[in-house]
Design a protein around this motif. Structure first.
Motif, PDB file in Angstrom:
ATOM      1  N   UNK A  16      24.093   1.751 -14.291  1.00 50.00           N
ATOM      2  CA  UNK A  16      25.188   2.502 -13.736  1.00 50.00           C
ATOM      3  C   UNK A  16      24.470   3.765 -13.072  1.00 50.00           C
ATOM      4  N   UNK A  17      23.753   4.439 -13.798  1.00 50.57           N
ATOM      5  CA  UNK A  17      23.129   5.848 -13.365  1.00 50.57           C
ATOM      6  C   UNK A  17      22.132   5.429 -12.085  1.00 50.57           C
ATOM      7  N   UNK A  18      21.398   4.489 -12.186  1.00 52.19           N
ATOM      8  CA  UNK A  18      20.628   4.149 -11.168  1.00 52.19           C
ATOM      9  C   UNK A  18      21.170   3.642  -9.778  1.00 52.19           C
ATOM     10  N   UNK A  19      22.110   2.857  -9.927  1.00 47.89           N
ATOM     11  CA  UNK A  19      22.604   2.353  -8.800  1.00 47.89           C
ATOM     12  C   UNK A  19      23.728   3.366  -8.267  1.00 47.89           C
ATOM     13  N   UNK A  20      24.166   4.268  -9.152  1.00 49.76           N
ATOM     14  CA  UNK A  20      25.165   5.465  -8.473  1.00 49.76           C
ATOM     15  C   UNK A  20      24.078   6.267  -7.446  1.00 49.76           C
ATOM     16  N   UNK A  72      22.426   8.318  -2.406  1.00 51.78           N
ATOM     17  CA  UNK A  72      21.129   8.527  -1.443  1.00 51.78           C
ATOM     18  C   UNK A  72      21.271   7.891   0.090  1.00 51.78           C
ATOM     19  N   UNK A  73      22.054   6.743  -0.012  1.00 52.97           N
ATOM     20  CA  UNK A  73      22.670   6.190   1.303  1.00 52.97           C
ATOM     21  C   UNK A  73      23.468   7.138   1.914  1.00 52.97           C
ATOM     22  N   UNK A  74      24.346   7.721   1.450  1.00 56.47           N
ATOM     23  CA  UNK A  74      25.220   8.842   2.220  1.00 56.47           C
ATOM     24  C   UNK A  74      24.733   9.627   3.376  1.00 56.47           C
ATOM     25  N   UNK A 134      24.280   9.912   9.550  1.00 53.62           N
ATOM     26  CA  UNK A 134      23.796  10.313  10.793  1.00 53.62           C
ATOM     27  C   UNK A 134      23.446   8.841  11.566  1.00 53.62           C
ATOM     28  N   UNK A 135      23.745   7.652  11.054  1.00 53.04           N
ATOM     29  CA  UNK A 135      23.614   6.585  11.848  1.00 53.04           C
ATOM     30  C   UNK A 135      24.825   5.703  12.268  1.00 53.04           C
ATOM     31  N   UNK A 136      25.940   5.889  11.487  1.00 53.71           N
ATOM     32  CA  UNK A 136      27.085   5.132  11.922  1.00 53.71           C
ATOM     33  C   UNK A 136      27.738   5.759  13.271  1.00 53.71           C
ATOM     34  N   UNK A 137      28.025   6.885  13.186  1.00 54.74           N
ATOM     35  CA  UNK A 137      28.543   7.331  14.417  1.00 54.74           C
ATOM     36  C   UNK A 137      28.073   6.925  15.477  1.00 54.74           C
TER      37      UNK A 137
END
Length: 81
Positions: A29-33, A38-40, A45-48
């Motif tokens: 749970x900690x690892x994947x959160x 980190x993907x945020x 910067x890539x989606x818009x």
């Protein structure tokens, strides 16, 4: 017992990849959160620009007030109290 004591949990700075493997198994749970967090910035910067390149247009903003009509107001009749 003069041997070295081995800690069952690896330290991050001594072996980061080993620590990441350990934390993915032992504390998922900690690892994947942390992975999702980190993907945020990357998504920010890539989606818009990608959406703009694909032709996506933002919707016009919703009006916050009712538009006031220009010109004289009509007087009401037939609603006397």
């Amino acid at each position: 017992m003069g041997g070295r004591v081995i800690n069952p949990t690896p330290r991050f700075w001594s072996g980061p990849l080993r620590y990441l493997r350990w934390s993915a198994r032992e504390k998922p749970a900690y690892f994947y959160s942390c992975v999702i967090a980190a993907c945020g910035p990357t998504i920010l910067f890539t989606v818009p620009p990608t959406l703009k390149r694909l032709g996506y247009e933002r919707a016009p903003p919703v009006p916050m007030t009712y538009p006031v009509p220009t010109g004289p107001r009509k007087s009401l009749s037939g609603y006397d109290d």
